[in-house]
Design a protein around this motif. Structure first.
Motif, PDB file in Angstrom:
ATOM      1  N   PHE A 209       0.835  -1.203   0.000  1.00  0.00           N
ATOM      2  CA  PHE A 209       0.000   0.000   0.000  1.00  0.00           C
ATOM      3  C   PHE A 209       0.868   1.251   0.000  1.00  0.00           C
ATOM      4  CE2 PHE A 209      -3.547  -2.666   0.805  1.00  0.00           C
ATOM      5  CZ  PHE A 209      -4.703  -1.913   0.704  1.00  0.00           C
ATOM      6  N   THR A 210       1.844   1.279   0.884  1.00  0.00           N
ATOM      7  CA  THR A 210       2.704   2.452   1.024  1.00  0.00           C
ATOM      8  C   THR A 210       3.460   2.757  -0.272  1.00  0.00           C
ATOM      9  OG1 THR A 210       2.961   2.009   3.385  1.00  0.00           O
ATOM     10  CG2 THR A 210       4.613   3.422   2.366  1.00  0.00           C
ATOM     11  N   ASN A 211       3.897   1.726  -0.963  1.00  0.00           N
ATOM     12  CA  ASN A 211       4.717   1.903  -2.165  1.00  0.00           C
ATOM     13  C   ASN A 211       3.918   2.044  -3.458  1.00  0.00           C
ATOM     14  OD1 ASN A 211       7.193   1.755  -0.772  1.00  0.00           O
ATOM     15  ND2 ASN A 211       7.045  -0.462  -0.722  1.00  0.00           N
ATOM     16  N   ASN A 212       2.629   1.668  -3.456  1.00  0.00           N
ATOM     17  CA  ASN A 212       1.885   1.614  -4.714  1.00  0.00           C
ATOM     18  C   ASN A 212       0.600   2.431  -4.775  1.00  0.00           C
ATOM     19  OD1 ASN A 212       3.360  -0.546  -6.434  1.00  0.00           O
ATOM     20  ND2 ASN A 212       3.271  -1.395  -4.374  1.00  0.00           N
ATOM     21  N   PHE A 213       0.081   2.862  -3.644  1.00  0.00           N
ATOM     22  CA  PHE A 213      -1.178   3.596  -3.629  1.00  0.00           C
ATOM     23  C   PHE A 213      -0.990   4.958  -2.992  1.00  0.00           C
ATOM     24  CE2 PHE A 213      -3.089  -0.849  -2.951  1.00  0.00           C
ATOM     25  CZ  PHE A 213      -3.243  -1.068  -4.303  1.00  0.00           C
ATOM     26  N   LYS A 214      -1.760   5.937  -3.475  1.00  0.00           N
ATOM     27  CA  LYS A 214      -1.805   7.241  -2.833  1.00  0.00           C
ATOM     28  C   LYS A 214      -2.970   7.234  -1.866  1.00  0.00           C
ATOM     29  CE  LYS A 214       0.136   9.740  -6.711  1.00  0.00           C
ATOM     30  NZ  LYS A 214      -0.095  10.742  -7.752  1.00  0.00           N
ATOM     31  N   GLY A 215      -2.701   7.585  -0.609  1.00  0.00           N
ATOM     32  CA  GLY A 215      -3.749   7.606   0.395  1.00  0.00           C
ATOM     33  C   GLY A 215      -3.181   7.849   1.772  1.00  0.00           C
ATOM     34  N   ASP A 216      -4.038   7.712   2.781  1.00  0.00           N
ATOM     35  CA  ASP A 216      -3.588   7.856   4.160  1.00  0.00           C
ATOM     36  C   ASP A 216      -4.480   7.036   5.089  1.00  0.00           C
ATOM     37  OD1 ASP A 216      -5.926   9.389   4.466  1.00  0.00           O
ATOM     38  OD2 ASP A 216      -4.860  11.262   4.729  1.00  0.00           O
ATOM     39  N   CYS A 217      -4.167   7.102   6.362  1.00  0.00           N
ATOM     40  CA  CYS A 217      -4.910   6.398   7.410  1.00  0.00           C
ATOM     41  C   CYS A 217      -4.939   4.883   7.175  1.00  0.00           C
ATOM     42  CB  CYS A 217      -6.321   6.940   7.555  1.00  0.00           C
ATOM     43  SG  CYS A 217      -6.357   8.660   8.077  1.00  0.00           S
ATOM     44  N   LEU A 218      -3.812   4.334   6.747  1.00  0.00           N
ATOM     45  CA  LEU A 218      -3.733   2.894   6.475  1.00  0.00           C
ATOM     46  C   LEU A 218      -3.750   2.089   7.763  1.00  0.00           C
ATOM     47  CD1 LEU A 218      -3.246   0.404   4.689  1.00  0.00           C
ATOM     48  CD2 LEU A 218      -0.799   0.923   4.796  1.00  0.00           C
ATOM     49  N   LEU A 219      -4.587   1.076   7.754  1.00  0.00           N
ATOM     50  CA  LEU A 219      -4.615   0.073   8.811  1.00  0.00           C
ATOM     51  C   LEU A 219      -4.799  -1.274   8.116  1.00  0.00           C
ATOM     52  CD1 LEU A 219      -4.812  -0.597  11.858  1.00  0.00           C
ATOM     53  CD2 LEU A 219      -7.274  -0.382  11.613  1.00  0.00           C
ATOM     54  N   ALA A 220      -3.818  -2.130   8.224  1.00  0.00           N
ATOM     55  CA  ALA A 220      -3.906  -3.491   7.687  1.00  0.00           C
ATOM     56  C   ALA A 220      -3.383  -4.413   8.778  1.00  0.00           C
ATOM     57  CB  ALA A 220      -3.104  -3.630   6.399  1.00  0.00           C
TER      58      ALA A 220
END
Length: 83
Positions: free
Chosen positions: A26-37
Motif C-alpha cells: 500500500f505504502t509503495n503503490n497507492f496514494k492515500g492515508d490512514c492505512l490500517l492493515a
C-alpha cells in the motif's frame, strides 16, 4: 475538500497472508492515508483513505477472498449526506 475522498474498508481471508507485506505494498503503490492493515496469516482487516478504491479492491482480491467491503464518500458525509 479532503485530499483522499473514499474511506475503503474490507476483510481479506486467505492463506499465508502477511500484514507487513500488505502495508508495504500500500505504502509503495497507492496514494492515500490512514492505512490500517492488521490481522493474522488467515484474516486481514484493511482500512484506507484513497481516491482510487478500485485499485485497493483489485490488489486485495488477488490475495484471497474479500468481503465486508465498505466504500464511503467522506465528502458527502461531511456535508451531512449519505456516504
Amino acid at each position: 475538500m479532503l485530499e483522499f475522498k473514499y474511506d475503503t474498508q474490507l476483510l481479506i481471508e486467505g492463506k499465508d497472508l502477511d500484514e507487513d507485506a500488505i502495508n508495504d505494498y500500500f505504502t509503495n503503490n497507492f496514494k492515500g492515508d490512514c492505512l490500517l492493515a492488521v490481522g493474522d496469516d488467515e484474516l486481514i482487516k484493511v482500512h484506507y483513505h484513497t481516491n482510487e478504491p478500485w485499485k485497493v479492491l483489485e490488489y486485495c482480491s488477488g490475495l484471497g477472498e474479500i468481503y465486508d467491503i465498505v466504500i464511503e464518500d467522506m465528502e458527502r458525509q461531511a456535508k451531512g449526506l449519505q456516504g
